[in-house]
Design a protein around this motif. Structure first.
Motif, PDB file in Angstrom:
ATOM      1  N   GLY A  24      13.568 -22.212 -14.267  1.00 46.36           N
ATOM      2  CA  GLY A  24      14.777 -22.478 -15.032  1.00 46.36           C
ATOM      3  C   GLY A  24      15.502 -21.173 -15.314  1.00 46.36           C
ATOM      4  O   GLY A  24      15.722 -20.360 -14.430  1.00 46.36           O
ATOM      5  N   THR A  25      15.857 -20.954 -16.578  1.00 42.32           N
ATOM      6  CA  THR A  25      16.551 -19.723 -16.958  1.00 42.32           C
ATOM      7  C   THR A  25      15.590 -18.589 -17.306  1.00 42.32           C
ATOM      8  O   THR A  25      16.010 -17.468 -17.560  1.00 42.32           O
ATOM      9  N   ARG A  26      14.292 -18.893 -17.309  1.00 42.49           N
ATOM     10  CA  ARG A  26      13.290 -17.886 -17.651  1.00 42.49           C
ATOM     11  C   ARG A  26      12.597 -17.422 -16.372  1.00 42.49           C
ATOM     12  O   ARG A  26      11.919 -18.206 -15.704  1.00 42.49           O
ATOM     13  N   HIS A  27      12.785 -16.173 -16.023  1.00 45.83           N
ATOM     14  CA  HIS A  27      12.250 -15.630 -14.783  1.00 45.83           C
ATOM     15  C   HIS A  27      11.066 -14.710 -15.073  1.00 45.83           C
ATOM     16  O   HIS A  27      10.930 -14.170 -16.168  1.00 45.83           O
ATOM     17  N   SER A  28      10.223 -14.542 -14.051  1.00 41.15           N
ATOM     18  CA  SER A  28       9.109 -13.598 -14.118  1.00 41.15           C
ATOM     19  C   SER A  28       9.148 -12.724 -12.875  1.00 41.15           C
ATOM     20  O   SER A  28       9.639 -13.134 -11.825  1.00 41.15           O
ATOM     21  N   ILE A  29       8.620 -11.503 -12.995  1.00 43.82           N
ATOM     22  CA  ILE A  29       8.668 -10.532 -11.912  1.00 43.82           C
ATOM     23  C   ILE A  29       7.257 -10.031 -11.595  1.00 43.82           C
ATOM     24  O   ILE A  29       6.472  -9.748 -12.492  1.00 43.82           O
ATOM     25  N   LYS A  30       6.972  -9.930 -10.308  1.00 42.74           N
ATOM     26  CA  LYS A  30       5.835  -9.163  -9.821  1.00 42.74           C
ATOM     27  C   LYS A  30       6.403  -8.077  -8.908  1.00 42.74           C
ATOM     28  O   LYS A  30       7.026  -8.377  -7.890  1.00 42.74           O
ATOM     29  N   ASP A  31       6.191  -6.825  -9.269  1.00 44.33           N
ATOM     30  CA  ASP A  31       6.757  -5.682  -8.560  1.00 44.33           C
ATOM     31  C   ASP A  31       5.590  -4.837  -8.049  1.00 44.33           C
ATOM     32  O   ASP A  31       4.895  -4.204  -8.835  1.00 44.33           O
ATOM     33  N   LEU A  32       5.394  -4.835  -6.720  1.00 45.84           N
ATOM     34  CA  LEU A  32       4.224  -4.201  -6.135  1.00 45.84           C
ATOM     35  C   LEU A  32       4.604  -3.184  -5.072  1.00 45.84           C
ATOM     36  O   LEU A  32       5.635  -3.309  -4.407  1.00 45.84           O
ATOM     37  N   ASN A  33       3.741  -2.194  -4.907  1.00 46.69           N
ATOM     38  CA  ASN A  33       3.790  -1.260  -3.788  1.00 46.69           C
ATOM     39  C   ASN A  33       2.486  -1.458  -3.020  1.00 46.69           C
ATOM     40  O   ASN A  33       1.415  -1.070  -3.496  1.00 46.69           O
ATOM     41  N   VAL A  34       2.572  -2.079  -1.847  1.00 48.87           N
ATOM     42  CA  VAL A  34       1.393  -2.526  -1.111  1.00 48.87           C
ATOM     43  C   VAL A  34       1.210  -1.674   0.138  1.00 48.87           C
ATOM     44  O   VAL A  34       2.126  -1.552   0.958  1.00 48.87           O
ATOM     45  N   SER A  35       0.022  -1.092   0.294  1.00 49.67           N
ATOM     46  CA  SER A  35      -0.307  -0.323   1.492  1.00 49.67           C
ATOM     47  C   SER A  35      -1.477  -0.981   2.211  1.00 49.67           C
ATOM     48  O   SER A  35      -2.493  -1.321   1.595  1.00 49.67           O
ATOM     49  N   VAL A  36      -1.330  -1.138   3.533  1.00 49.74           N
ATOM     50  CA  VAL A  36      -2.328  -1.798   4.371  1.00 49.74           C
ATOM     51  C   VAL A  36      -2.912  -0.773   5.336  1.00 49.74           C
ATOM     52  O   VAL A  36      -2.168  -0.017   5.984  1.00 49.74           O
ATOM     53  N   ALA A  37      -4.236  -0.729   5.447  1.00 51.35           N
ATOM     54  CA  ALA A  37      -4.913   0.126   6.419  1.00 51.35           C
ATOM     55  C   ALA A  37      -6.005  -0.685   7.104  1.00 51.35           C
ATOM     56  O   ALA A  37      -6.835  -1.309   6.443  1.00 51.35           O
ATOM     57  N   LEU A  38      -6.000  -0.683   8.440  1.00 50.05           N
ATOM     58  CA  LEU A  38      -6.944  -1.476   9.224  1.00 50.05           C
ATOM     59  C   LEU A  38      -7.869  -0.558  10.011  1.00 50.05           C
ATOM     60  O   LEU A  38      -7.446   0.478  10.549  1.00 50.05           O
ATOM     61  N   GLN A  39      -9.167  -0.963  10.121  1.00 52.33           N
ATOM     62  CA  GLN A  39     -10.133  -0.298  10.984  1.00 52.33           C
ATOM     63  C   GLN A  39     -10.724  -1.332  11.937  1.00 52.33           C
ATOM     64  O   GLN A  39     -10.872  -2.505  11.582  1.00 52.33           O
ATOM     65  N   GLY A  40     -11.034  -0.888  13.156  1.00 48.23           N
ATOM     66  CA  GLY A  40     -11.592  -1.835  14.124  1.00 48.23           C
ATOM     67  C   GLY A  40     -11.676  -1.262  15.520  1.00 48.23           C
ATOM     68  O   GLY A  40     -11.873  -0.045  15.696  1.00 48.23           O
ATOM     69  N   GLU A  41     -11.487  -2.137  16.506  1.00 43.76           N
ATOM     70  CA  GLU A  41     -11.628  -1.769  17.913  1.00 43.76           C
ATOM     71  C   GLU A  41     -10.328  -1.161  18.433  1.00 43.76           C
ATOM     72  O   GLU A  41      -9.598  -1.770  19.226  1.00 43.76           O
ATOM     73  N   PHE A  42     -10.049   0.058  18.002  1.00 46.22           N
ATOM     74  CA  PHE A  42      -8.765   0.674  18.325  1.00 46.22           C
ATOM     75  C   PHE A  42      -8.908   1.913  19.207  1.00 46.22           C
ATOM     76  O   PHE A  42      -7.955   2.676  19.366  1.00 46.22           O
ATOM     77  N   ALA A  43     -10.069   2.103  19.802  1.00 42.90           N
ATOM     78  CA  ALA A  43     -10.284   3.310  20.595  1.00 42.90           C
ATOM     79  C   ALA A  43      -9.307   3.395  21.760  1.00 42.90           C
ATOM     80  O   ALA A  43      -8.735   4.461  22.028  1.00 42.90           O
ATOM     81  N   ASP A  44      -9.073   2.269  22.462  1.00 41.70           N
ATOM     82  CA  ASP A  44      -8.195   2.311  23.631  1.00 41.70           C
ATOM     83  C   ASP A  44      -6.763   2.667  23.266  1.00 41.70           C
ATOM     84  O   ASP A  44      -6.041   3.263  24.069  1.00 41.70           O
ATOM     85  N   VAL A  45      -6.348   2.298  22.067  1.00 46.10           N
ATOM     86  CA  VAL A  45      -4.980   2.641  21.642  1.00 46.10           C
ATOM     87  C   VAL A  45      -4.828   4.157  21.624  1.00 46.10           C
ATOM     88  O   VAL A  45      -3.801   4.703  22.045  1.00 46.10           O
ATOM     89  N   HIS A  46      -5.861   4.851  21.159  1.00 47.98           N
ATOM     90  CA  HIS A  46      -5.834   6.309  21.085  1.00 47.98           C
ATOM     91  C   HIS A  46      -6.078   6.962  22.445  1.00 47.98           C
ATOM     92  O   HIS A  46      -5.417   7.939  22.813  1.00 47.98           O
TER      93      HIS A  46
END
Length: 306
Positions: A24-46
């Motif tokens: 309605g006229t009453r709002h709520s806020i979620k304000d985030l700074n999100v950082s994602v880091a993945l580890q895995g089978e990435f040898a071929d990329v390098h």
């Protein structure tokens, strides 16, 4: 001597996301700074340049925004768990072994306004106007030339936001204009305010109650921001300065610096989602910088432009 690829990871850092929940006229806020880091089978990329096992960082960014719409943000912890599980379990062939989600959350409080004011709720809070917690700095500058005292007080890094009641349209358009007209936008800024007192230190002149004056000037700045239906940040600036001068007789001049903290709607159509003014990208730069002084008629402005 052989070389070995050691620990490695990749992802999209500092995805600035603002999620507005409109009840309605009453709002709520979620304000985030999100950082994602993945580890895995990435040898071929390098080692070979093959991207067959590479989930693009752009995809991780899109996932953050899409999940905010699909699942909401109950808490930073719950949202982080949801994302981490997704990146590990939903990627084909078990490529991703682990996902690290780092989240910074910026808290906002509703701006309190007098009961009965436009846009206020029964609780005396503005339903769509917020002030961010933390980071605000109180300032003062005193100059004495041997005869007169000049006191310029102020504040900086006071971050405020209106999630509606803001428009921007009818502006000049030329061959380089790409900005669309906006009839319902987020208006956010990081206020730097300085105000000059009439107090001069003359014999018999009492000093103002400095602490009370600071609190009251701050209150009027916030109330003017919350209660002004804005057609431009310039208009809001003038309303904020005028509100202070109308209510604080000890202040002769107010100078405001208001960077426009732009919030852009994220295009969620590629994911089959509709963005009904709910999910925004919060840009920290570039930004419009609006500056101006409001002073009493007959008073010579004396606060310098930085």
């Amino acid at each position: 001597m052989a070389h070995v690829l050691g620990q490695n990871q990749y992802g999209k850092a500092e995805n600035r996301i603002v999620r507005v929940l409109r009840d309605g006229t009453r709002h709520s806020i979620k304000d985030l700074n999100v950082s994602v880091a993945l580890q895995g089978e990435f040898a071929d990329v390098h080692l070979t340049g093959s991207n067959a096992n590479c989930l693009p960082t752009d995809t991780t960014k899109n996932t953050v925004f899409a999940f905010a719409k699909q699942y909401g943000i109950e808490s930073a912890e719950a949202f982080g768990i949801l994302l981490a599980r997704h990146f590990v379990t939903a990627t084909e062939r078990g490529v991703v072994h682990s996902a690290r989600i780092r989240i910074e959350e910026y808290a906002w409080n509703r701006i309190e306004v007098p009961d009965g004011s436009t846009g206020s709720s029964d609780t005396g809070e503005a339903g769509h106007s917020f002030v961010r917690d933390g980071g605000e700095v109180r300032t003062t500058e005193v100059v004495f030339d041997g005869e007169r005292v000049q006191v310029v007080s102020g504040l900086q890094d006071l971050v405020v936001m209106n999630t509606t009641d803001s428009e921007f349209w009818g502006f000049i358009k030329d061959g380089y204009t790409t900005l669309p007209e906006a009839y319902d936008r987020i208006l956010a800024t990081q206020v730097t305010a300085r105000w000059r007192y009439s107090y001069s230190g003359a014999d018999g002149q009492d000093q103002p109650d400095w602490d009370r004056s600071y609190r009251q000037v701050r209150r009027h700045l916030l109330e003017a921001f919350a209660e002004t239906y804005s057609y431009s940040l310039q208009q809001t600036l003038h309303a904020m300065g005028t509100r202070v001068l109308d209510n604080r007789a000890e202040v002769d001049e107010v100078r405001l610096e208001l960077p426009n903290k732009h919030h852009f709607l994220v295009d969620l159509e590629p994911f089959g989602l509709t963005n009904d003014n709910e999910v925004y990208y919060a840009a920290d730069r570039m930004y419009g910088l609006i500056e101006g002084t409001v002073h009493r008629d007959g008073v010579t402005p004396a606060i310098p432009v930085r």
